[in-house]
Design a protein around this motif. Structure first.
Motif, PDB file in Angstrom:
ATOM      1  N   HIS A 183      -9.931  -2.170   6.318  1.00  0.00           N
ATOM      2  CA  HIS A 183      -9.236  -1.293   5.055  1.00  0.00           C
ATOM      3  C   HIS A 183      -9.702  -1.219   3.686  1.00  0.00           C
ATOM      4  O   HIS A 183     -10.086  -0.423   2.774  1.00  0.00           O
ATOM      5  N   SER A 241      -5.805   3.985   3.165  1.00  0.00           N
ATOM      6  CA  SER A 241      -6.429   2.559   3.419  1.00  0.00           C
ATOM      7  C   SER A 241      -5.749   1.417   2.367  1.00  0.00           C
ATOM      8  O   SER A 241      -5.449   0.376   2.814  1.00  0.00           O
ATOM      9  N   MET A 242      -5.338   1.966   1.267  1.00  0.00           N
ATOM     10  CA  MET A 242      -4.671   1.170   0.366  1.00  0.00           C
ATOM     11  C   MET A 242      -3.214   0.775   0.686  1.00  0.00           C
ATOM     12  O   MET A 242      -2.979  -0.426   0.698  1.00  0.00           O
ATOM     13  N   THR A 243      -2.638   1.706   1.502  1.00  0.00           N
ATOM     14  CA  THR A 243      -1.353   1.392   1.992  1.00  0.00           C
ATOM     15  C   THR A 243      -1.269   0.310   3.124  1.00  0.00           C
ATOM     16  O   THR A 243      -0.590  -0.234   3.330  1.00  0.00           O
ATOM     17  N   VAL A 245     -11.656   1.508   1.563  1.00  0.00           N
ATOM     18  CA  VAL A 245     -11.158   1.802   0.304  1.00  0.00           C
ATOM     19  C   VAL A 245     -12.432   2.080  -0.825  1.00  0.00           C
ATOM     20  O   VAL A 245     -12.575   3.042  -1.464  1.00  0.00           O
ATOM     21  N   ARG A 249      -2.016  -3.334   2.458  1.00  0.00           N
ATOM     22  CA  ARG A 249      -0.627  -3.918   2.206  1.00  0.00           C
ATOM     23  C   ARG A 249       0.123  -4.332   3.706  1.00  0.00           C
ATOM     24  O   ARG A 249       0.632  -5.339   3.725  1.00  0.00           O
ATOM     25  N   THR A 251      -8.641   7.298   0.951  1.00  0.00           N
ATOM     26  CA  THR A 251      -8.515   5.984   0.139  1.00  0.00           C
ATOM     27  C   THR A 251      -7.120   5.671  -0.111  1.00  0.00           C
ATOM     28  O   THR A 251      -6.605   4.076   0.437  1.00  0.00           O
TER      29      THR A 251
END
Length: 99
Positions: free
Chosen positions: A76, A55-57, A80, A60, A52
């Protein structure tokens, strides 16, 4: 035919990592979807957390890189959602054991 050629030779086409990165990351989403109904005690809380955050990184990164990689962003975002759901199922399962 000209549209296909334009896509193949574009800065985000299949000759670049802008294309193949998201394609390979689709595997994470597919695996998460296969685990959708897996019993929560058989999922790894730590692994779901890492996937998680990963994918959040990269969401961005997909937004900031030029040219913007909307395909990578979508993959991504989906990951998430899928991994976050699996993580929450595991956390709720662990809470129910403590009660």
């Amino acid at each position: 035919m000209q549209a296909i050629s334009a896509f193949i030779n574009s800065p985000v086409g299949p000759k670049t990592t802008h294309f193949w990165g998201p394609v390979t990351n689709c595997g994470f989403v597919a695996q998460g979807a296969l685990d959708w109904e897996r019993p929560p005690e058989k999922t790894s809380r730590d692994m779901q957390f890492v996937l998680t955050v990963y994918s959040m990184t990269f969401m961005r990164f997909a937004w900031r890189v030029q040219p913007r990689n909307y395909f990578l962003l979508a993959v991504h975002f989906s990951n998430v959602f899928v991994q976050g759901r699996l993580l929450m199922r595991r956390v709720n399962y662990e809470r129910s054991l403590k009660q």
